[in-house]
Scaffold this active site. Structure first.
Site, mmCIF file in Angstrom:
data_model
loop_
_atom_site.group_PDB
_atom_site.id
_atom_site.type_symbol
_atom_site.label_atom_id
_atom_site.label_comp_id
_atom_site.label_asym_id
_atom_site.label_seq_id
_atom_site.Cartn_x
_atom_site.Cartn_y
_atom_site.Cartn_z
ATOM 1 N N ASP A 179 155.436 148.122 -34.512
ATOM 2 C CA ASP A 179 153.992 147.962 -34.690
ATOM 3 C C ASP A 179 153.613 148.880 -35.853
ATOM 4 O O ASP A 179 154.003 150.059 -35.852
ATOM 5 C CB ASP A 179 153.321 148.411 -33.370
ATOM 6 C CG ASP A 179 151.829 148.155 -33.347
ATOM 7 O OD1 ASP A 179 151.145 148.493 -34.338
ATOM 8 O OD2 ASP A 179 151.345 147.635 -32.330
ATOM 9 N N TYR A 195 135.681 144.651 -39.886
ATOM 10 C CA TYR A 195 136.788 143.952 -40.562
ATOM 11 C C TYR A 195 136.555 143.974 -42.076
ATOM 12 O O TYR A 195 137.484 144.283 -42.847
ATOM 13 C CB TYR A 195 136.905 142.511 -40.051
ATOM 14 C CG TYR A 195 137.986 141.744 -40.774
ATOM 15 C CD1 TYR A 195 139.334 142.058 -40.591
ATOM 16 C CD2 TYR A 195 137.668 140.722 -41.683
ATOM 17 C CE1 TYR A 195 140.338 141.378 -41.285
ATOM 18 C CE2 TYR A 195 138.661 140.040 -42.375
ATOM 19 C CZ TYR A 195 139.991 140.371 -42.180
ATOM 20 O OH TYR A 195 140.981 139.710 -42.879
ATOM 21 N N LEU A 214 139.322 131.419 -46.497
ATOM 22 C CA LEU A 214 139.622 130.773 -45.210
ATOM 23 C C LEU A 214 141.048 130.198 -45.188
ATOM 24 O O LEU A 214 141.318 129.199 -45.839
ATOM 25 C CB LEU A 214 138.620 129.636 -45.052
ATOM 26 C CG LEU A 214 138.265 129.099 -43.691
ATOM 27 C CD1 LEU A 214 137.549 130.152 -42.868
ATOM 28 C CD2 LEU A 214 137.361 127.869 -43.857
HETATM 29 P P1 NDP Z 1 148.131 135.719 -38.206
HETATM 30 O O1 NDP Z 1 147.437 136.166 -36.973
HETATM 31 O O2 NDP Z 1 148.702 134.358 -38.251
HETATM 32 O O3 NDP Z 1 149.285 136.754 -38.593
HETATM 33 C C1 NDP Z 1 149.062 138.141 -38.523
HETATM 34 C C2 NDP Z 1 150.393 138.845 -38.533
HETATM 35 O O4 NDP Z 1 150.162 140.276 -38.496
HETATM 36 C C3 NDP Z 1 151.219 138.512 -37.285
HETATM 37 O O5 NDP Z 1 152.586 138.495 -37.615
HETATM 38 C C4 NDP Z 1 150.889 139.685 -36.369
HETATM 39 O O6 NDP Z 1 151.878 139.944 -35.383
HETATM 40 C C5 NDP Z 1 150.874 140.807 -37.393
HETATM 41 N N1 NDP Z 1 150.267 142.010 -36.854
HETATM 42 C C6 NDP Z 1 149.028 142.179 -36.372
HETATM 43 N N2 NDP Z 1 148.869 143.438 -35.921
HETATM 44 C C7 NDP Z 1 150.044 144.063 -36.126
HETATM 45 C C8 NDP Z 1 150.525 145.365 -35.881
HETATM 46 N N3 NDP Z 1 149.740 146.292 -35.331
HETATM 47 N N4 NDP Z 1 151.803 145.682 -36.214
HETATM 48 C C9 NDP Z 1 152.606 144.747 -36.765
HETATM 49 N N5 NDP Z 1 152.213 143.484 -37.023
HETATM 50 C C10 NDP Z 1 150.950 143.155 -36.702
HETATM 51 O O7 NDP Z 1 147.055 135.888 -39.375
HETATM 52 P P2 NDP Z 1 147.165 135.749 -40.966
HETATM 53 O O8 NDP Z 1 148.510 135.342 -41.373
HETATM 54 O O9 NDP Z 1 146.020 134.949 -41.391
HETATM 55 O O10 NDP Z 1 146.906 137.271 -41.394
HETATM 56 C C11 NDP Z 1 147.736 137.990 -42.264
HETATM 57 C C12 NDP Z 1 146.887 138.890 -43.136
HETATM 58 O O11 NDP Z 1 146.034 138.085 -43.938
HETATM 59 C C13 NDP Z 1 145.977 139.853 -42.368
HETATM 60 O O12 NDP Z 1 145.997 141.100 -43.028
HETATM 61 C C14 NDP Z 1 144.605 139.199 -42.499
HETATM 62 O O13 NDP Z 1 143.582 140.142 -42.417
HETATM 63 C C15 NDP Z 1 144.718 138.591 -43.885
HETATM 64 N N6 NDP Z 1 143.791 137.533 -44.205
HETATM 65 C C16 NDP Z 1 143.741 136.397 -43.431
HETATM 66 C C17 NDP Z 1 142.868 135.392 -43.785
HETATM 67 C C18 NDP Z 1 142.706 134.150 -42.969
HETATM 68 O O14 NDP Z 1 141.680 133.446 -43.117
HETATM 69 N N7 NDP Z 1 143.650 133.794 -42.127
HETATM 70 C C19 NDP Z 1 142.032 135.489 -44.987
HETATM 71 C C20 NDP Z 1 142.153 136.739 -45.692
HETATM 72 C C21 NDP Z 1 143.022 137.687 -45.321
HETATM 73 P P3 NDP Z 1 151.614 139.572 -33.831
HETATM 74 O O15 NDP Z 1 151.845 138.094 -33.735
HETATM 75 O O16 NDP Z 1 152.588 140.432 -33.119
HETATM 76 O O17 NDP Z 1 150.187 139.935 -33.529
HETATM 77 C C1 8X3 Z 2 139.847 136.561 -43.478
HETATM 78 C C2 8X3 Z 2 138.873 135.644 -44.110
HETATM 79 O O1 8X3 Z 2 136.407 135.065 -44.273
HETATM 80 O O2 8X3 Z 2 137.388 135.206 -42.055
HETATM 81 O O3 8X3 Z 2 139.907 137.765 -44.154
HETATM 82 O O4 8X3 Z 2 136.978 137.182 -43.326
HETATM 83 S S1 8X3 Z 2 137.337 135.800 -43.401
#
Ligand code: NDP
Ligand code: 8X3
Length: 251
Positions: free
Chosen positions: A59, A152, A184
């Site tokens: 983690d 966030y 998104l």
């Molecule tokens: P997902 O939930 O699909 O993936 C998130 C990943 O981060 C998972 O592998 C999760 O593991 C891991 N994770 C979360 N918390 C921890 C932790 N404490 N230690 C280790 N691993 C952790 O979401 P996304 O792929 O969308 O998110 C990835 C990144 O992209 C994030 O930083 C998010 O903020 C960012 N993001 C996402 C957007 C979106 O619209 N989806 C837009 C902009 C940015 P586990 O399954 O174990 O929780």
């Molecule tokens: C994830 C995209 O617009 O939900 O960072 O914040 S939004």
């Protein structure tokens, strides 16, 4: 080609897409995450296609374990070329005067402090070798707050400040620093944000074609493989019908 790429949060969404795209690019992968079984499945999938993969189960909030596992990496895996600080999450959309303090702490500890831990563990080696690339996954949410985004959005604004700060601190080296700012993206992100309410999560992506994890991973691969004199400092990647964190046109 043939870089060592470390990806945090490689078990889902953007991180998993990065694992697959960097594997296709011919790189060696250190995949990290919390879900040991998922990591093993991905390792098997990618090694079957000829990619060298090591997995580390931790983690990003667990600084002690992260440090120990990084220290224990075999010598031939120590020289990380690309660090992708991807692990992160949003929890809730409540107004700032009603949000849950524990959830706020989880976002801050993961999105900011986890990213700092990995940066502090990996970047000193890059500085010594005068070689490396840090790709932080920020967000459009870091550009401006939107309703209910408060903590966030603040965490992703912090990612922007930390990315910019690091870029200044390594400007006298050959290291490059990138802030990827997706809008998104349809991943597990909204299921997590809405605490498992799949219907509510699905609604977010209705009436608009969202980005995919692969769309973001393509940009990460491009940035990592740009000529050495080119630093892709920041990229905002939006769905065509999204104009900002709060302007999304659904049809
Ligand atoms: P997902 O939930 O699909 O993936 C998130 C990943 O981060 C998972 O592998 C999760 O593991 C891991 N994770 C979360 N918390 C921890 C932790 N404490 N230690 C280790 N691993 C952790 O979401 P996304 O792929 O969308 O998110 C990835 C990144 O992209 C994030 O930083 C998010 O903020 C960012 N993001 C996402 C957007 C979106 O619209 N989806 C837009 C902009 C940015 P586990 O399954 O174990 O929780
Ligand atoms: C994830 C995209 O617009 O939900 O960072 O914040 S939004």
């Amino acid at each position: 080609m043939d870089k060592i790429v470390l990806i945090t949060g490689a078990t889902s969404g953007i991180g998993l897409s990065c694992a697959r795209k960097f594997a296709e690019n011919g790189d060696r992968l250190i995949l990290t995450g919390r879900n040991a079984q998922k990591l093993e499945e991905i390792r098997q999938e990618l090694t079957a296609k000829g990619t060298e993969v090591i997995t580390l189960v931790f983690d990003v909030r667990d600084r002690e374990k992260a440090t120990r596992l990084m220290d224990e990496l075999p010598a031939e895996w120590q020289a990380v070329d690309v660090l992708i600080n991807n692990a992160g999450l949003a929890l809730g959309l409540e107004p700032e005067y009603e949000g849950d303090l524990d959830e706020w702490e989880t976002m801050i500890d993961t999105n900011i402090k986890g990213l700092l831990t990995m940066t502090r563990l990996v970047v000193p080696g890059m500085v010594k070798r005068n070689r490396g690339h840090i790709i932080n996954v920020g967000s459009v949410a870091g550009d401006a707050a939107y309703a209910g985004g408060n903590v966030y959005c603040a965490s992703k604004a912090a990612v922007k400040a930390l990315t910019d700060g690091l870029r200044i601190d390594v400007a006298d080296t050959a290291i490059r620093v990138t802030n990827l700012k997706p809008g998104l993206v349809e991943t597990n992100f909204s299921n997590v944000r809405f605490r498992g309410d799949k219907e509510r999560a699905k609604k977010l992506y209705t009436g608009i074609m969202p980005l995919t994890g692969d769309d973001i991973a393509d940009v990460a691969v491009y940035a990592a493989n740009a000529p050495e004199h080119v630093q892709i400092a920041e990229v905002l990647i939006l769905a065509t019908h999204q104009a900002s964190g709060s302007v999304i046109v659904r049809k």
